[in-house]
Write a protein that holds these residues in place. Structure first.
Motif, PDB file in Angstrom:
ATOM      1  N   ARG A  67      58.630  33.918  -7.106  1.00  0.00           N
ATOM      2  CA  ARG A  67      59.664  34.671  -7.828  1.00  0.00           C
ATOM      3  C   ARG A  67      60.477  35.546  -6.873  1.00  0.00           C
ATOM      4  O   ARG A  67      60.861  36.661  -7.189  1.00  0.00           O
ATOM      5  CB  ARG A  67      59.083  35.534  -8.948  1.00  0.00           C
ATOM      6  CG  ARG A  67      58.324  34.771 -10.015  1.00  0.00           C
ATOM      7  CD  ARG A  67      59.149  33.652 -10.656  1.00  0.00           C
ATOM      8  NE  ARG A  67      58.553  33.160 -11.877  1.00  0.00           N
ATOM      9  CZ  ARG A  67      57.695  32.125 -11.946  1.00  0.00           C
ATOM     10  NH1 ARG A  67      57.347  31.471 -10.852  1.00  0.00           N
ATOM     11  NH2 ARG A  67      57.203  31.750 -13.106  1.00  0.00           N
ATOM     12  N   ASP A  68      60.743  35.006  -5.689  1.00  0.00           N
ATOM     13  CA  ASP A  68      61.551  35.702  -4.677  1.00  0.00           C
ATOM     14  C   ASP A  68      63.023  35.401  -4.946  1.00  0.00           C
ATOM     15  O   ASP A  68      63.575  34.419  -4.453  1.00  0.00           O
ATOM     16  CB  ASP A  68      61.136  35.244  -3.277  1.00  0.00           C
ATOM     17  CG  ASP A  68      61.826  36.025  -2.176  1.00  0.00           C
ATOM     18  OD1 ASP A  68      62.880  36.635  -2.420  1.00  0.00           O
ATOM     19  OD2 ASP A  68      61.305  36.000  -1.041  1.00  0.00           O
ATOM     20  N   MET A  69      63.635  36.234  -5.767  1.00  0.00           N
ATOM     21  CA  MET A  69      65.015  36.008  -6.187  1.00  0.00           C
ATOM     22  C   MET A  69      65.985  35.996  -5.006  1.00  0.00           C
ATOM     23  O   MET A  69      66.919  35.200  -4.972  1.00  0.00           O
ATOM     24  CB  MET A  69      65.450  37.079  -7.190  1.00  0.00           C
ATOM     25  CG  MET A  69      64.604  37.125  -8.454  1.00  0.00           C
ATOM     26  SD  MET A  69      64.622  35.580  -9.376  1.00  0.00           S
ATOM     27  CE  MET A  69      66.299  35.589  -9.951  1.00  0.00           C
ATOM     28  N   ASN A  70      65.769  36.871  -4.032  1.00  0.00           N
ATOM     29  CA  ASN A  70      66.657  36.902  -2.873  1.00  0.00           C
ATOM     30  C   ASN A  70      66.585  35.598  -2.094  1.00  0.00           C
ATOM     31  O   ASN A  70      67.613  35.079  -1.644  1.00  0.00           O
ATOM     32  CB  ASN A  70      66.347  38.100  -1.977  1.00  0.00           C
ATOM     33  CG  ASN A  70      66.727  39.410  -2.641  1.00  0.00           C
ATOM     34  OD1 ASN A  70      67.743  39.503  -3.334  1.00  0.00           O
ATOM     35  ND2 ASN A  70      65.908  40.425  -2.453  1.00  0.00           N
ATOM     36  N   SER A  92      63.922  40.936 -18.294  1.00  0.00           N
ATOM     37  CA  SER A  92      65.346  41.143 -18.536  1.00  0.00           C
ATOM     38  C   SER A  92      66.115  40.932 -17.235  1.00  0.00           C
ATOM     39  O   SER A  92      65.547  40.964 -16.142  1.00  0.00           O
ATOM     40  CB  SER A  92      65.600  42.561 -19.039  1.00  0.00           C
ATOM     41  OG  SER A  92      65.379  43.505 -17.991  1.00  0.00           O
ATOM     42  N   PHE A  93      67.404  40.753 -17.361  1.00  0.00           N
ATOM     43  CA  PHE A  93      68.256  40.618 -16.178  1.00  0.00           C
ATOM     44  C   PHE A  93      68.149  41.887 -15.333  1.00  0.00           C
ATOM     45  O   PHE A  93      68.107  41.825 -14.107  1.00  0.00           O
ATOM     46  CB  PHE A  93      69.703  40.348 -16.610  1.00  0.00           C
ATOM     47  CG  PHE A  93      70.558  39.836 -15.506  1.00  0.00           C
ATOM     48  CD1 PHE A  93      70.604  38.485 -15.221  1.00  0.00           C
ATOM     49  CD2 PHE A  93      71.310  40.700 -14.733  1.00  0.00           C
ATOM     50  CE1 PHE A  93      71.390  37.991 -14.190  1.00  0.00           C
ATOM     51  CE2 PHE A  93      72.098  40.226 -13.701  1.00  0.00           C
ATOM     52  CZ  PHE A  93      72.142  38.872 -13.428  1.00  0.00           C
ATOM     53  N   GLY A  98      66.576  44.600 -10.408  1.00  0.00           N
ATOM     54  CA  GLY A  98      65.810  45.665  -9.766  1.00  0.00           C
ATOM     55  C   GLY A  98      64.845  45.114  -8.734  1.00  0.00           C
ATOM     56  O   GLY A  98      64.703  45.660  -7.638  1.00  0.00           O
ATOM     57  N   SER A  99      64.198  43.995  -9.063  1.00  0.00           N
ATOM     58  CA  SER A  99      63.244  43.396  -8.119  1.00  0.00           C
ATOM     59  C   SER A  99      63.949  42.918  -6.854  1.00  0.00           C
ATOM     60  O   SER A  99      63.360  42.916  -5.782  1.00  0.00           O
ATOM     61  CB  SER A  99      62.495  42.232  -8.771  1.00  0.00           C
ATOM     62  OG  SER A  99      63.293  41.070  -8.843  1.00  0.00           O
ATOM     63  N   TYR A 108      66.994  51.181 -10.654  1.00  0.00           N
ATOM     64  CA  TYR A 108      68.153  50.276 -10.602  1.00  0.00           C
ATOM     65  C   TYR A 108      69.141  50.628 -11.709  1.00  0.00           C
ATOM     66  O   TYR A 108      70.335  50.742 -11.477  1.00  0.00           O
ATOM     67  CB  TYR A 108      67.698  48.824 -10.724  1.00  0.00           C
ATOM     68  CG  TYR A 108      68.853  47.857 -10.728  1.00  0.00           C
ATOM     69  CD1 TYR A 108      69.475  47.490  -9.535  1.00  0.00           C
ATOM     70  CD2 TYR A 108      69.347  47.332 -11.920  1.00  0.00           C
ATOM     71  CE1 TYR A 108      70.554  46.621  -9.533  1.00  0.00           C
ATOM     72  CE2 TYR A 108      70.415  46.464 -11.923  1.00  0.00           C
ATOM     73  CZ  TYR A 108      71.019  46.111 -10.723  1.00  0.00           C
ATOM     74  OH  TYR A 108      72.085  45.265 -10.727  1.00  0.00           O
ATOM     75  N   ARG A 109      68.625  50.821 -12.924  1.00  0.00           N
ATOM     76  CA  ARG A 109      69.495  51.179 -14.052  1.00  0.00           C
ATOM     77  C   ARG A 109      70.238  52.476 -13.752  1.00  0.00           C
ATOM     78  O   ARG A 109      71.459  52.568 -13.931  1.00  0.00           O
ATOM     79  CB  ARG A 109      68.673  51.342 -15.334  1.00  0.00           C
ATOM     80  CG  ARG A 109      69.549  51.699 -16.544  1.00  0.00           C
ATOM     81  CD  ARG A 109      68.752  52.227 -17.718  1.00  0.00           C
ATOM     82  NE  ARG A 109      68.021  53.417 -17.321  1.00  0.00           N
ATOM     83  CZ  ARG A 109      66.700  53.557 -17.426  1.00  0.00           C
ATOM     84  NH1 ARG A 109      65.947  52.613 -17.926  1.00  0.00           N
ATOM     85  NH2 ARG A 109      66.118  54.671 -17.037  1.00  0.00           N
ATOM     86  N   ASP A 110      69.531  53.485 -13.271  1.00  0.00           N
ATOM     87  CA  ASP A 110      70.158  54.773 -12.973  1.00  0.00           C
ATOM     88  C   ASP A 110      71.237  54.629 -11.903  1.00  0.00           C
ATOM     89  O   ASP A 110      72.300  55.248 -11.997  1.00  0.00           O
ATOM     90  CB  ASP A 110      69.108  55.793 -12.537  1.00  0.00           C
ATOM     91  CG  ASP A 110      68.163  56.178 -13.663  1.00  0.00           C
ATOM     92  OD1 ASP A 110      68.472  55.875 -14.850  1.00  0.00           O
ATOM     93  OD2 ASP A 110      67.100  56.768 -13.365  1.00  0.00           O
TER      94      ASP A 110
END
Length: 128
Positions: A67-70, A92-93, A98-99, A108-110
Motif C-alpha cells: 500500500r505504498d501510494m507514492n 477515505s481519500f 495523509g499516508s 493532513y486535513r488541518d
C-alpha cells in the motif's frame, strides 16, 4: 522517445502524463477492476493471486501489497484509479493522501484547511 518536459522538475511531484499513463496502464486497469464487488472480494481473499492475474511489473505488485501510494504513483498509477484500492480497504481519500505525506489524517486535513503546503515546499531539499 521522451519529449521535453519542463514540468518534470517540480519538487515532490509526479505529473501523470502520457508516459506515466503507458507505464501504469495495467496497474490502473487492476484498480478499475475493483469497482466490481466480486473482484474486490477476490482481491481481499488472496491479494497476491489476484495481482498475478494482471501483467503488472513486480515492483507495481509489491507497491500494491505494501500500500505504498507514492511508489504506485511513481510506477504510473493515477491517484483517481488508486483511490479504488483505498476504498477496497475502507479508507477515505483523505486517509490515503495523509499516508502519502507521512502525516496523520488529522494533520493532513488541518494542513489542507489551512491552505495547503507553502509554494516553497520541497525546494528546501534542492538547496542541500
Amino acid at each position: 522517445m521522451s519529449l521535453d518536459k519542463p514540468y518534470a522538475n517540480i519538487p515532490g511531484t509526479t505529473i501523470f502524463d502520457a508516459e506515466q499513463s503507458r507505464k501504469g496502464y495495467w496497474l490502473n486497469q487492476f484498480c478499475m477492476s475493483l469497482m466490481k464487488a466480486e473482484n474486490r472480494e477476490r482481491f481481499k481473499k488472496d491479494e497476491r493471486a489476484y495481482l498475478d492475474e494482471w501483467p503488472m511489473t513486480e515492483d507495481q505488485k509489491k507497491s500494491v501489497l505494501s500500500r505504498d501510494m507514492n511508489a504506485m504513483i511513481a510506477l504510473g498509477g493515477n491517484i483517481y484509479f488508486l483511490a479504488k484500492i483505498g476504498a477496497t480497504d475502507g479508507k477515505s481519500f483523505q486517509q490515503m493522501a495523509g499516508s502519502m505525506t507521512g502525516m496523520t489524517e488529522e494533520a493532513y486535513r488541518d494542513m489542507m484547511v489551512g491552505g495547503g503546503r507553502p509554494a516553497t515546499w520541497g525546494r528546501e531539499q534542492e538547496k542541500k
